[in-house]
Design a protein around this motif. Structure first.
Motif, PDB file in Angstrom:
ATOM      1  N   ILE A 111      -5.153  -4.264 -40.804  1.00  0.00           N
ATOM      2  CA  ILE A 111      -6.099  -3.256 -40.333  1.00  0.00           C
ATOM      3  C   ILE A 111      -5.867  -2.976 -38.855  1.00  0.00           C
ATOM      4  N   VAL A 112      -6.509  -1.921 -38.360  1.00  0.00           N
ATOM      5  CA  VAL A 112      -6.519  -1.609 -36.931  1.00  0.00           C
ATOM      6  C   VAL A 112      -7.969  -1.711 -36.470  1.00  0.00           C
ATOM      7  N   VAL A 113      -8.220  -2.485 -35.414  1.00  0.00           N
ATOM      8  CA  VAL A 113      -9.564  -2.656 -34.882  1.00  0.00           C
ATOM      9  C   VAL A 113      -9.730  -1.749 -33.673  1.00  0.00           C
ATOM     10  N   ASP A 114     -10.700  -0.818 -33.732  1.00  0.00           N
ATOM     11  CA  ASP A 114     -10.990   0.077 -32.618  1.00  0.00           C
ATOM     12  C   ASP A 114     -12.024  -0.516 -31.676  1.00  0.00           C
ATOM     13  N   SER A 115     -12.991  -1.251 -32.241  1.00  0.00           N
ATOM     14  CA  SER A 115     -14.027  -1.854 -31.414  1.00  0.00           C
ATOM     15  C   SER A 115     -14.612  -3.052 -32.149  1.00  0.00           C
ATOM     16  N   ILE A 116     -15.272  -3.884 -31.392  1.00  0.00           N
ATOM     17  CA  ILE A 116     -15.914  -5.069 -31.954  1.00  0.00           C
ATOM     18  C   ILE A 116     -17.386  -4.994 -31.601  1.00  0.00           C
ATOM     19  N   ASP A 117     -18.246  -5.207 -32.586  1.00  0.00           N
ATOM     20  CA  ASP A 117     -19.676  -5.160 -32.367  1.00  0.00           C
ATOM     21  C   ASP A 117     -20.286  -6.444 -32.913  1.00  0.00           C
ATOM     22  N   VAL A 118     -20.683  -7.337 -32.010  1.00  0.00           N
ATOM     23  CA  VAL A 118     -21.283  -8.603 -32.408  1.00  0.00           C
ATOM     24  C   VAL A 118     -22.725  -8.610 -31.919  1.00  0.00           C
ATOM     25  N   GLN A 119     -23.648  -8.946 -32.811  1.00  0.00           N
ATOM     26  CA  GLN A 119     -25.051  -9.050 -32.430  1.00  0.00           C
ATOM     27  C   GLN A 119     -25.569 -10.419 -32.825  1.00  0.00           C
ATOM     28  N   LEU A 120     -26.330 -10.995 -31.937  1.00  0.00           N
ATOM     29  CA  LEU A 120     -27.011 -12.252 -32.216  1.00  0.00           C
ATOM     30  C   LEU A 120     -28.481 -11.920 -32.458  1.00  0.00           C
ATOM     31  N   HIS A 121     -29.087 -12.579 -33.418  1.00  0.00           N
ATOM     32  CA  HIS A 121     -30.496 -12.340 -33.737  1.00  0.00           C
ATOM     33  C   HIS A 121     -31.240 -13.667 -33.697  1.00  0.00           C
ATOM     34  N   GLY A 122     -32.472 -13.643 -33.245  1.00  0.00           N
ATOM     35  CA  GLY A 122     -33.296 -14.847 -33.174  1.00  0.00           C
ATOM     36  C   GLY A 122     -34.523 -14.579 -32.345  1.00  0.00           C
ATOM     37  N   LEU A 123     -35.001 -15.610 -31.638  1.00  0.00           N
ATOM     38  CA  LEU A 123     -36.192 -15.475 -30.809  1.00  0.00           C
ATOM     39  C   LEU A 123     -35.820 -15.587 -29.339  1.00  0.00           C
ATOM     40  N   CYS A 124     -36.355 -14.661 -28.530  1.00  0.00           N
ATOM     41  CA  CYS A 124     -36.100 -14.692 -27.089  1.00  0.00           C
ATOM     42  C   CYS A 124     -36.924 -15.806 -26.444  1.00  0.00           C
ATOM     43  N   GLU A 125     -36.643 -16.074 -25.184  1.00  0.00           N
ATOM     44  CA  GLU A 125     -37.321 -17.144 -24.453  1.00  0.00           C
ATOM     45  C   GLU A 125     -38.839 -16.952 -24.437  1.00  0.00           C
ATOM     46  N   GLU A 126     -39.287 -15.710 -24.190  1.00  0.00           N
ATOM     47  CA  GLU A 126     -40.731 -15.464 -24.130  1.00  0.00           C
ATOM     48  C   GLU A 126     -41.412 -15.715 -25.476  1.00  0.00           C
ATOM     49  N   CYS A 127     -40.792 -15.266 -26.558  1.00  0.00           N
ATOM     50  CA  CYS A 127     -41.385 -15.487 -27.884  1.00  0.00           C
ATOM     51  C   CYS A 127     -41.357 -16.974 -28.254  1.00  0.00           C
ATOM     52  N   LEU A 128     -40.306 -17.666 -27.850  1.00  0.00           N
ATOM     53  CA  LEU A 128     -40.240 -19.113 -28.096  1.00  0.00           C
ATOM     54  C   LEU A 128     -41.356 -19.836 -27.360  1.00  0.00           C
ATOM     55  N   GLN A 129     -41.604 -19.439 -26.108  1.00  0.00           N
ATOM     56  CA  GLN A 129     -42.664 -20.082 -25.325  1.00  0.00           C
ATOM     57  C   GLN A 129     -44.035 -19.842 -25.935  1.00  0.00           C
ATOM     58  N   ARG A 130     -44.242 -18.648 -26.512  1.00  0.00           N
ATOM     59  CA  ARG A 130     -45.516 -18.355 -27.156  1.00  0.00           C
ATOM     60  C   ARG A 130     -45.732 -19.205 -28.401  1.00  0.00           C
ATOM     61  N   GLN A 131     -44.632 -19.616 -29.051  1.00  0.00           N
ATOM     62  CA  GLN A 131     -44.751 -20.420 -30.275  1.00  0.00           C
ATOM     63  C   GLN A 131     -44.893 -21.912 -29.984  1.00  0.00           C
ATOM     64  N   THR A 132     -44.478 -22.335 -28.789  1.00  0.00           N
ATOM     65  CA  THR A 132     -44.510 -23.759 -28.452  1.00  0.00           C
ATOM     66  C   THR A 132     -45.948 -24.184 -28.174  1.00  0.00           C
ATOM     67  N   PRO A 133     -46.417 -25.193 -28.906  1.00  0.00           N
ATOM     68  CA  PRO A 133     -47.804 -25.657 -28.679  1.00  0.00           C
ATOM     69  C   PRO A 133     -47.933 -26.278 -27.277  1.00  0.00           C
ATOM     70  N   LEU A 134     -49.080 -26.053 -26.654  1.00  0.00           N
ATOM     71  CA  LEU A 134     -49.352 -26.632 -25.331  1.00  0.00           C
ATOM     72  C   LEU A 134     -49.645 -28.115 -25.484  1.00  0.00           C
ATOM     73  N   LYS A 135     -49.149 -28.919 -24.541  1.00  0.00           N
ATOM     74  CA  LYS A 135     -49.366 -30.370 -24.601  1.00  0.00           C
ATOM     75  C   LYS A 135     -50.306 -30.808 -23.517  1.00  0.00           C
TER      76      LYS A 135
END
Length: 135
Positions: A111-135
């Motif tokens: 094949i011939v590759v013209d471009s590469i498109d890679v995406q990572l999916h998950g939770l950003c730092e802010e959303c992770l902090q909102r899910q972390t229970p306070l201690k």
């Protein structure tokens, strides 16, 4: 003559709005940002110009996030991280796939590759902090 010049200013403003932000805006964001400066600007004009800029290769589409196409003024090869919770799009600089692995793929699949498109999916730092229970 004034109409054409005004169109050029709007067109340039639309491009600059995308290129001068790192939030990977939607057409709606571009429209809302520019509407106070260009009261006669239409959402259709924004969409048409974004499509043309994308076709011309001066901006790229990150794809659809939360139902709206997102754009990037940075056309250099890089990866995008998309938060599955809030929809934030974050640039991850650098080459997304090594040239060596791309060469192997090209040889293996003939094949011939013209471009590469890679995406990572998950939770950003802010959303992770909102899910972390306070201690």
């Amino acid at each position: 003559m004034e109409k054409k010049q005004n169109f050029s200013r709007k067109r340039e403003a639309i491009l600059n709005a995308v290129k001068n932000t790192s939030i990977h805006p939607t057409a709606e964001w571009v429209y809302q940002t520019l509407k106070p400066v260009y009261p006669d600007l239409s959402l259709g004009t924004v969409y048409r110009n974004l499509a043309q800029f994308k076709n011309d290769g001066v901006i790229v589409s990150v794809g659809t996030v939360n139902g709206q196409e997102r754009f990037d003024g940075n056309t250099q090869p890089h990866t995008h991280f998309i938060c599955s919770s809030c929809g934030a799009v974050i640039d991850i600089p650098g080459e997304p796939v090594s040239l060596k692995s791309t060469d192997e793929i090209v040889r293996k699949y003939h094949i011939v590759v013209d471009s590469i498109d890679v995406q990572l999916h998950g939770l950003c730092e802010e959303c992770l902090q909102r899910q972390t229970p306070l201690k």
